[in-house]
Design a protein around this motif. Sequence first.
Motif, PDB file in Angstrom:
ATOM      1  N   UNK A 151       0.947  -1.260  -0.219  1.00  0.00           N
ATOM      2  CA  UNK A 151      -0.341  -0.279   0.313  1.00  0.00           C
ATOM      3  C   UNK A 151       1.105   1.134   0.399  1.00  0.00           C
ATOM      4  N   UNK A 152       0.009   1.450   0.013  1.00  0.00           N
ATOM      5  CA  UNK A 152       1.580   3.139  -0.321  1.00  0.00           C
ATOM      6  C   UNK A 152       0.439   4.369   0.289  1.00  0.00           C
ATOM      7  N   UNK A 153       1.598   4.973   1.107  1.00  0.00           N
ATOM      8  CA  UNK A 153       0.178   6.075   1.975  1.00  0.00           C
ATOM      9  C   UNK A 153       1.369   7.609   2.089  1.00  0.00           C
ATOM     10  N   UNK A 154       0.468   8.639   1.786  1.00  0.00           N
ATOM     11  CA  UNK A 154       1.402  10.433   1.598  1.00  0.00           C
ATOM     12  C   UNK A 154       1.045  11.260   3.098  1.00  0.00           C
ATOM     13  N   UNK A 155       1.897  10.868   4.073  1.00  0.00           N
ATOM     14  CA  UNK A 155       1.897  12.115   5.085  1.00  0.00           C
ATOM     15  C   UNK A 155       1.225  13.201   5.350  1.00  0.00           C
ATOM     16  N   UNK A 156      -0.021  13.251   5.673  1.00  0.00           N
ATOM     17  CA  UNK A 156      -0.489  14.477   6.188  1.00  0.00           C
ATOM     18  C   UNK A 156       0.327  15.934   6.859  1.00  0.00           C
ATOM     19  N   UNK A 157       1.401  16.883   6.099  1.00  0.00           N
ATOM     20  CA  UNK A 157       1.600  17.967   6.953  1.00  0.00           C
ATOM     21  C   UNK A 157       1.102  18.807   7.082  1.00  0.00           C
ATOM     22  N   UNK A 158       0.076  20.027   6.510  1.00  0.00           N
ATOM     23  CA  UNK A 158       0.033  20.847   6.693  1.00  0.00           C
ATOM     24  C   UNK A 158      -1.435  21.528   6.040  1.00  0.00           C
ATOM     25  N   UNK A 212      -4.695  21.623   1.873  1.00  0.00           N
ATOM     26  CA  UNK A 212      -3.628  20.071   2.160  1.00  0.00           C
ATOM     27  C   UNK A 212      -2.590  19.667   2.078  1.00  0.00           C
ATOM     28  N   UNK A 213      -2.141  19.503   2.287  1.00  0.00           N
ATOM     29  CA  UNK A 213      -0.512  19.655   2.002  1.00  0.00           C
ATOM     30  C   UNK A 213       0.292  18.139   2.319  1.00  0.00           C
ATOM     31  N   UNK A 214       0.555  17.165   1.443  1.00  0.00           N
ATOM     32  CA  UNK A 214       1.046  15.974   1.905  1.00  0.00           C
ATOM     33  C   UNK A 214       2.243  15.590   1.728  1.00  0.00           C
ATOM     34  N   UNK A 240       2.415  -2.893  10.203  1.00  0.00           N
ATOM     35  CA  UNK A 240       3.412  -3.051  11.553  1.00  0.00           C
ATOM     36  C   UNK A 240       3.720  -1.545  11.495  1.00  0.00           C
ATOM     37  N   UNK A 241       3.698  -0.760   9.975  1.00  0.00           N
ATOM     38  CA  UNK A 241       3.787   0.634  10.344  1.00  0.00           C
ATOM     39  C   UNK A 241       3.262   1.573  11.833  1.00  0.00           C
ATOM     40  N   UNK A 242       4.291   2.707  12.339  1.00  0.00           N
ATOM     41  CA  UNK A 242       3.642   3.162  13.335  1.00  0.00           C
ATOM     42  C   UNK A 242       3.872   4.147  12.912  1.00  0.00           C
ATOM     43  N   UNK A 243       3.687   5.220  12.141  1.00  0.00           N
ATOM     44  CA  UNK A 243       3.652   6.051  11.901  1.00  0.00           C
ATOM     45  C   UNK A 243       2.465   7.177  10.906  1.00  0.00           C
ATOM     46  N   UNK A 244       1.539   5.815  10.622  1.00  0.00           N
ATOM     47  CA  UNK A 244       0.170   6.478   9.891  1.00  0.00           C
ATOM     48  C   UNK A 244      -0.607   6.861  11.520  1.00  0.00           C
ATOM     49  N   UNK A 245      -1.385   8.388  10.570  1.00  0.00           N
ATOM     50  CA  UNK A 245      -1.965   8.584  11.866  1.00  0.00           C
ATOM     51  C   UNK A 245      -3.055   9.456  10.975  1.00  0.00           C
ATOM     52  N   UNK A 246      -4.040  10.386  11.237  1.00  0.00           N
ATOM     53  CA  UNK A 246      -5.452  10.457  11.436  1.00  0.00           C
ATOM     54  C   UNK A 246      -4.983  11.459  10.038  1.00  0.00           C
ATOM     55  N   UNK A 247      -5.767  11.754   9.298  1.00  0.00           N
ATOM     56  CA  UNK A 247      -5.830  12.596   7.914  1.00  0.00           C
ATOM     57  C   UNK A 247      -4.246  12.015   6.901  1.00  0.00           C
ATOM     58  N   UNK A 248      -3.837  11.532   7.475  1.00  0.00           N
ATOM     59  CA  UNK A 248      -2.800  11.047   6.081  1.00  0.00           C
ATOM     60  C   UNK A 248      -3.783  10.273   5.280  1.00  0.00           C
TER      61      UNK A 248
END
Length: 112
Positions: free
Chosen positions: A13-20, A28-30, A64-72
Amino acid sequence: MSSVARWAYTARATVWQFLSINDWNGQKTFGPPEVFDCGYASKSERVTDANGVEFTSKQILYTERADIKQQDMVLIGESVELNPIAAGAAEVRLVNRDQDLEGVADDFTIFT
């Protein structure tokens, strides 16, 4: 990665981290797309997010990826598209942390 995760998380899968978020226009910026190992289910479950808002999930990812959060933003499959909306990604609404059976790394359930 635990041996159970190595056996179970065979999809990508692919994640785009929410930045601001821009206060003026709400845009939103990712961050750039990052691919990770996961398992997934297209399953509708009624859940409550961290803000107390009830919603029905569209997809559930296990990782197991621990850094995915709401708004990503997440997408099942691999993508190099810089814009998660254009890629068809879905917003992360809730992340639950669960114990790993082997104690190597916690598991996370991601609801979109």
